[in-house]
Scaffold this motif. Sequence first.
Motif, PDB file in Angstrom:
ATOM      1  N   PHE A   1       0.846  -1.207   0.000  1.00  0.00           N
ATOM      2  CA  PHE A   1       0.000   0.000   0.000  1.00  0.00           C
ATOM      3  C   PHE A   1       0.880   1.255   0.000  1.00  0.00           C
ATOM      4  CE2 PHE A   1      -1.713   3.459   2.593  1.00  0.00           C
ATOM      5  CZ  PHE A   1      -2.829   3.809   1.845  1.00  0.00           C
ATOM      6  N   LEU A   2       1.924   1.259   0.841  1.00  0.00           N
ATOM      7  CA  LEU A   2       2.815   2.429   0.906  1.00  0.00           C
ATOM      8  C   LEU A   2       3.452   2.697  -0.460  1.00  0.00           C
ATOM      9  CD1 LEU A   2       4.789   2.038   4.265  1.00  0.00           C
ATOM     10  CD2 LEU A   2       2.950   3.626   3.748  1.00  0.00           C
ATOM     11  N   TRP A   3       3.843   1.604  -1.108  1.00  0.00           N
ATOM     12  CA  TRP A   3       4.486   1.720  -2.412  1.00  0.00           C
ATOM     13  C   TRP A   3       3.497   2.271  -3.443  1.00  0.00           C
ATOM     14  CZ3 TRP A   3       4.781  -2.660  -6.384  1.00  0.00           C
ATOM     15  CH2 TRP A   3       5.607  -2.301  -7.450  1.00  0.00           C
ATOM     16  N   VAL A   4       2.296   1.671  -3.456  1.00  0.00           N
ATOM     17  CA  VAL A   4       1.271   2.110  -4.412  1.00  0.00           C
ATOM     18  C   VAL A   4       0.919   3.575  -4.158  1.00  0.00           C
ATOM     19  CG1 VAL A   4      -1.119   1.758  -5.162  1.00  0.00           C
ATOM     20  CG2 VAL A   4       0.333  -0.214  -4.705  1.00  0.00           C
ATOM     21  N   GLU A   5       0.763   3.913  -2.890  1.00  0.00           N
ATOM     22  CA  GLU A   5       0.412   5.302  -2.545  1.00  0.00           C
ATOM     23  C   GLU A   5       1.492   6.250  -3.055  1.00  0.00           C
ATOM     24  OE1 GLU A   5       1.074   6.569   1.415  1.00  0.00           O
ATOM     25  OE2 GLU A   5      -0.772   7.735   1.515  1.00  0.00           O
ATOM     26  N   ASN A   6       2.744   5.844  -2.840  1.00  0.00           N
ATOM     27  CA  ASN A   6       3.872   6.661  -3.274  1.00  0.00           C
ATOM     28  C   ASN A   6       3.840   6.852  -4.792  1.00  0.00           C
ATOM     29  OD1 ASN A   6       6.913   6.594  -4.315  1.00  0.00           O
ATOM     30  ND2 ASN A   6       6.849   7.584  -2.310  1.00  0.00           N
TER      31      ASN A   6
ATOM     32  N   LEU B   1      10.479  -3.100  11.063  1.00  0.00           N
ATOM     33  CA  LEU B   1      11.671  -3.925  10.892  1.00  0.00           C
ATOM     34  C   LEU B   1      12.020  -4.103   9.413  1.00  0.00           C
ATOM     35  CD1 LEU B   1      11.107  -6.796  13.482  1.00  0.00           C
ATOM     36  CD2 LEU B   1      12.766  -4.942  13.612  1.00  0.00           C
ATOM     37  N   SER B   2      10.985  -4.139   8.564  1.00  0.00           N
ATOM     38  CA  SER B   2      11.245  -4.513   7.165  1.00  0.00           C
ATOM     39  C   SER B   2      11.244  -3.344   6.199  1.00  0.00           C
ATOM     40  CB  SER B   2      10.211  -5.554   6.715  1.00  0.00           C
ATOM     41  OG  SER B   2       8.917  -5.065   6.958  1.00  0.00           O
ATOM     42  N   ILE B   3      10.912  -2.140   6.674  1.00  0.00           N
ATOM     43  CA  ILE B   3      10.811  -1.010   5.728  1.00  0.00           C
ATOM     44  C   ILE B   3      12.170  -0.695   5.086  1.00  0.00           C
ATOM     45  CG2 ILE B   3      11.107   0.835   7.492  1.00  0.00           C
ATOM     46  CD1 ILE B   3       8.578   1.192   4.710  1.00  0.00           C
ATOM     47  N   GLY B   4      13.244  -0.880   5.858  1.00  0.00           N
ATOM     48  CA  GLY B   4      14.584  -0.598   5.320  1.00  0.00           C
ATOM     49  C   GLY B   4      14.906  -1.493   4.128  1.00  0.00           C
ATOM     50  N   PRO B   5      14.882  -2.824   4.339  1.00  0.00           N
ATOM     51  CA  PRO B   5      15.146  -3.712   3.201  1.00  0.00           C
ATOM     52  C   PRO B   5      14.154  -3.514   2.056  1.00  0.00           C
ATOM     53  CG  PRO B   5      15.151  -4.937   5.268  1.00  0.00           C
ATOM     54  CD  PRO B   5      14.771  -3.536   5.601  1.00  0.00           C
TER      55      PRO B   5
ATOM     56  N   LYS C   1      13.375   3.085  -3.006  1.00  0.00           N
ATOM     57  CA  LYS C   1      12.463   4.151  -2.566  1.00  0.00           C
ATOM     58  C   LYS C   1      12.849   4.618  -1.173  1.00  0.00           C
ATOM     59  CE  LYS C   1       9.322   4.264  -5.827  1.00  0.00           C
ATOM     60  NZ  LYS C   1       8.981   5.513  -6.478  1.00  0.00           N
ATOM     61  N   GLU C   2      12.181   5.677  -0.733  1.00  0.00           N
ATOM     62  CA  GLU C   2      12.356   6.106   0.654  1.00  0.00           C
ATOM     63  C   GLU C   2      10.983   6.216   1.303  1.00  0.00           C
ATOM     64  OE1 GLU C   2      15.059   9.401   1.291  1.00  0.00           O
ATOM     65  OE2 GLU C   2      16.171   8.803  -0.486  1.00  0.00           O
TER      66      GLU C   2
ATOM     67  N   ASN D   1       9.085  11.648  -4.586  1.00  0.00           N
ATOM     68  CA  ASN D   1       8.416  10.889  -5.640  1.00  0.00           C
ATOM     69  C   ASN D   1       7.946  11.785  -6.783  1.00  0.00           C
ATOM     70  OD1 ASN D   1       6.412  12.143  -4.237  1.00  0.00           O
ATOM     71  ND2 ASN D   1       5.036  10.368  -4.148  1.00  0.00           N
ATOM     72  N   SER D   2       8.441  13.018  -6.838  1.00  0.00           N
ATOM     73  CA  SER D   2       8.043  13.920  -7.914  1.00  0.00           C
ATOM     74  C   SER D   2       8.722  13.524  -9.225  1.00  0.00           C
ATOM     75  CB  SER D   2       8.451  15.345  -7.540  1.00  0.00           C
ATOM     76  OG  SER D   2       8.227  16.209  -8.617  1.00  0.00           O
ATOM     77  N   SER D   3       8.048  13.780 -10.350  1.00  0.00           N
ATOM     78  CA  SER D   3       8.667  13.503 -11.649  1.00  0.00           C
ATOM     79  C   SER D   3       9.782  14.493 -11.947  1.00  0.00           C
ATOM     80  CB  SER D   3       7.629  13.605 -12.772  1.00  0.00           C
ATOM     81  OG  SER D   3       6.716  12.558 -12.682  1.00  0.00           O
ATOM     82  N   PHE D   4       9.755  15.632 -11.257  1.00  0.00           N
ATOM     83  CA  PHE D   4      10.799  16.638 -11.484  1.00  0.00           C
ATOM     84  C   PHE D   4      11.820  16.595 -10.349  1.00  0.00           C
ATOM     85  CE2 PHE D   4       7.575  18.055 -14.352  1.00  0.00           C
ATOM     86  CZ  PHE D   4       8.275  18.602 -15.402  1.00  0.00           C
ATOM     87  N   GLN D   5      12.977  16.076 -10.654  1.00  0.00           N
ATOM     88  CA  GLN D   5      14.063  16.026  -9.678  1.00  0.00           C
ATOM     89  C   GLN D   5      15.242  16.750 -10.299  1.00  0.00           C
ATOM     90  OE1 GLN D   5      13.692  14.909  -6.664  1.00  0.00           O
ATOM     91  NE2 GLN D   5      11.717  13.901  -6.943  1.00  0.00           N
ATOM     92  N   PHE D   6      15.479  17.972  -9.898  1.00  0.00           N
ATOM     93  CA  PHE D   6      16.627  18.686 -10.451  1.00  0.00           C
ATOM     94  C   PHE D   6      17.332  19.433  -9.333  1.00  0.00           C
ATOM     95  CE2 PHE D   6      12.730  21.170 -11.214  1.00  0.00           C
ATOM     96  CZ  PHE D   6      12.985  22.312 -10.472  1.00  0.00           C
TER      97      PHE D   6
END
Lengths: 788, 225
Positions: free
Chosen positions: A38-43, A350-354, A361-362, A186-191
Motif C-alpha cells: 500500500f505504501l508503495w502504491v500510494e507513493n 523492521l522490514s521497511i529498510g530492506p 524508494k524512501e 516521488n516527484s517527476s521533477f528532480q533537479f
Amino acid sequence: MIKNFLKTAFRNLWKTKGYSFLNIFGLAVGIAAASLIFLWVENEVTRNDHFPHKKDIYSVKSKQQYDDVTYVFEATQGPLAAAIKAEIPGIKHAVRMANGSNLFSVEDKNLYQGGLYADPEILDVLSSTFLEGNAHTALSELNNIVLTEKSAKRVFGNIPALGKTIRVNNEEDYVVSGVVKNFPKNSSFQFDWLIPFKKYEAGQEWLQSFSNNGIQTLVQLEPNIDVSQVNEPLLEFVERKTDGQVTFSKNFLYPMERWNMYNSFDKNGNEQEGFIKYIRLFSIIAWVVLLIACINFMNLATARSEKRAKEVGMRKVVGASRRTLVLQFLGESLMYAFLSALFAIGLMHLSIGPFNSLLGKELTIDVFKPSHLVFLIGIILTCGLLAGSYPAFYLSSFNPLKTLKGAKQKAGAAGFIRRGLVILQYTASVVLIICTTIIYQQIQHAKNRDLGFEHSQVITTWVQGSMGQHINVIKEQLKATGNIEEVGISDMNVLNIHNNSSNFEWEGKDPNANILIGRLRTDPGLIPSLGMKMHDGRNFHPQYVGDSTSLIINETFAKMIKPDGMVAGQILRVSGEPYTIRGVVKDFVYNNVYADPDPVVFIPYASPSSGIMNIKTKAGADLPKTISQIEEIIKSNNPGYPFDYRFLDESFNNKFYSEMLIQKLAAVFAILSIIISCLGLFGLASYSAEQRSKEIGIRKVLGASVGRLIGMLNKEFVVLVGISCLIAFPLAWWFMHDWLSSYNYRIEIGWMVFALAALVAVSIAILTISSQALRAATANPTRTLRDE
Amino acid sequence: MIKITNLQKYYRTEEVETVALNNVNIHVKEGEFVAVMGPSGCGKSTLLNIVGLLDDLDEGSYLFNGTEVAKFKEGNRSNLRKHNIGFVFQSFNLIDELTVFENVELPLVYTNVPAAERKRRVEEVLEKVQIMHRRNHFPQQLSGGQQQRVAVARAVVNNPKLILADEPTGNLDSSNGNEVMHLLTELNEAGTTIVMVTHSEHDAKFADRVIRMLDGQVIMETSTV
C-alpha cells in the motif's frame, strides 16, 4: 455484553497461546505485506500530486512512423513551444526544457549537479516555492541560476545562497537568483538547478528548425480546456508550419497524470499500460497473501471449534440468539485482526529498510497520517470480517443439545471447506514459486545471451572539460599503465543509443521504405575496447586515416542492404552525401535487451568534446590501483574536474531493473505465502494429531510403527498439497506464458520448473506436518487411551 | 404450566427411524416438583429437552403457560427460554473461560439487565447457594459440588418460572448431591416449578410426583406426597 465477549476472547487467546500466536503472527505478516505494498502504491499514485496544476500539465510527445512501426518520442522541436503558445488557443504556458549535468565550482569545492535548462515559465507551471529570491526575476538574466534547497546546501552549506556566484564547467560564472523548495522524492521533477533555456539555445542552430527533435516541451493548459481541442491542431502543426516539408513528427499532449503509470506505447503508437501493470500485479499478490493469512484464521478457528462447542451450546441455552453469537465471534476475529495490525506495524518498522532498498524508494511509515489510518482500519475490518465470518456462522450454527452432550459436530461441510481453503493457500504459493523461478530464468537467459560485446571489466567515465583536446594523450597514458587493454570513445552509452534518423539511402533500397537507423559516433577504439567482432570489412583506422567518409554498420543493417550482410565497400548516402561502408560489426544487444538489435550506424567521432570513455581493463588487473591510475591521468589532463566513473556492468544490470524488481518482489511474496501457509498447516496438523490421538494410540497398540503413523498423518495434507499443484500448474503456465509473450528473446517454459515447485511445496509441507506427527506418533498410547 | 399432548418424537438416520417418544401426555402445574425416571434410552432426556425448547417435537401439542409453542421458531424459543426457563445439567456445563460470577451473570447479560442490577442479583444468588467466596474462581478450580451449585445459581439468577434439571446429581458424591437437592427443594418451595430427570430413587423422593418412562412412553405416574 461486549465486556463479557472481550473477556472470553482474551481468556481464550491466552489459554491457547500457541495457536493464538500462529493466528496473530500469520495475519500480521499478511497485513504487513499488504501495508508495505500500500505504501508503495500510494507513493506511486500520488507522485505529482504536489503540483497544484497537475490536471492541466502535459508533455508534448512526437509520434513518428517508420515502415510498419510507430514510435513515440519525448523529443520535440526547438521552435515548437513558442509557436504553439502563439497559435493554439487554450495553452497558458509552453516551456522548452533540456537536461544537463554541470560541474559547479565554489572556492575549492567541485561537484556535479544535474538540472534543467528551461524557459522561465517553468517556475509558474511547477508552482515552485521560493525560499530565497522570487519567481518573477529568478530566470530573467542569462547567467541566472536557481538552485533547489538541497543543492544550495550542498554547494554553500547553511549560509544563504542568493546573489552568490558559481563557476560552471570551469567556463562561466552564474549568479544564484533564487532557491526553491525541494519537490517531494516521488516527484517527476528532480533537479538540482534551473538555468534559462536561452543559455542552452545559444549557438545550437539545430534548435531553430522544425526538422530536428531534441528537446522536451512542457505545456500548461488554461483551466477547463478540453485537451482534444489542443491536440487536434497540434497533430499536424509541424507539417503546416513547414508548408508540408516536415511530415514525420505528429505531436500530441500527454497528461502528467499518466506519466508515471502508463507512458508506454505499442508498435502502433497507442498508449499501453506501463508501470501500473506491476502496481496492479503486486496489489493483487498482496491481497492474495492477506487472504492466505485470513484462511489460516478461518481454518484454525473452525478446526478448534470443538473446544468452543460447549460454550456455544451453553450460551444458546441461557438465551443467546444466533445473531449475538455471530456478533461475538466476529468481534473476536476483529480483536485478533487488531492485535495482528499492531504486530504488523512492528514488522513493518523492521522490514521497511530492506523493502526500500529493494524498490529504491524512501517510503516512511506514519500510522497517524489520515490515509494510512483509514487503510489500517480498513484492513482490520476486512481481515476481521473476512476471516471471522465463516467461523462465526459455523460456530453459531451448533446445536446446543449436541454440544452439551459432548457429541462431535459433523465435520462434513466444515472439513470440506477447510480442505478447500488449504488447497487455495497452497495453489497461490505454488503459483508464486513457479512465477519467481520462470522470471529468474528469463532474466538469466537475457543476461547470458550472446550480447555481441563484453561488458565486464569496462569502466566508463564522461568526456568533459578539456579532455577532448588531450584525448590521444590520455589514451596513450592509460595504455602505458599496463593495466588498460583498450580505450574507446562514443558520444553516448553504447547500451542506450537514442540518437536516430531515417536519412539513409543505399542501392536497392525500396524507395517507399522509411527506416529509422540508430546513430552512434565512435572512435576507432570502441570496437576493440568492447570486444565487438567484425562480420565483414574492418574497423576505422587509427586517427581515421583515409576514413573521413567511412561508416561502420551493424549486421542487422547490413542484412537490410544485402541478405548475407557482406556489404563492406558499398556506398551509403546520408542526407544525399556518399559515405563508404568500411565494415560490418557483428550484431550487439543495445537498448532493449530482450529484442533483436535494431539497425545502427557508427559515425567517426574525430574530435570528441563530450560523450563516454569506455576503458577496458586487462584481465587480472588490480582494479582499485587501476582506477586510481585512471583518475590521476584524467585529472592531470583535465584539471578542475572531479573524476567520476561507473562500470558498464552497472548500466547493463540496470537494463533488468523492472524484471529484477518483479523477480525480487515475487520471491518475497512467494516466501511469505509459504511461511503463512505453513503456519496454518502446522496448526491444522497439530489439531489433527490431537483429534486422532486415540486412533493413533489404538493403532500403536496394534503394532503400527512410528514411520507408518507419521505417513498416515502426512497423507491427509500431502494429498491436498498435491491437488494444489495440479491447480497451480496450468494457472502459473498461463500467467507466465502471457508475461513472456511480451519479450522477443525469451525462454521456453520447461516441465522442470513445475516439478521443482511441487517438490518444494510438498517437502515443506511434509517437514511442517512431520514435526507434529512425530510428536503424536511417539506419545505413550496408554495415556491417550486412559483419557477415554 | 406445561401441557404436552400426544407428543411424538422420532430420530431418523438414512436407514432407520427410531421412535424416541411415543404418544406422551404430560401436565405439570405451576409450583410442582416433578421427577422423570426410567432406564437409559427411555426418552426422558429427550422429553426434558423438548420441554426446555432445546429440541423439536415431531407431532403433538405443547402449551407453555397456555401458549402453543410446538411450532415456535428459534428466535421465539430463545426468547421464551431466556425469560422463563433455567437449566441444570449433569455435567454442569459451565464456561471454562468465565469466572463463577461471570458464568452466573451470563443469562442476565442476554436479557439486557443493567450492570448494577446484574451485580446485585448475581451476588444475591451466589449467597443463596453459598459460593460467594468463590466468585472470582474459574470452574476448573472448584469441586464438582461447587460447580453444580454455580450451575444452579446460573439457572435461577433470572428468576425463571421453570427449572429443568437433567440428572443434576449424576456426577456428584452423595453429600454434594444432597446439597444440590436441598437447593432445588428450597427453590421449589419459593414457587419455582421444577422438572428433574434422574436415575436416583433417592433424589426422586424430593419431588412431588414421579413420572416413569419406558421405551419412549409414560408408563406410570406416582405421587410422593
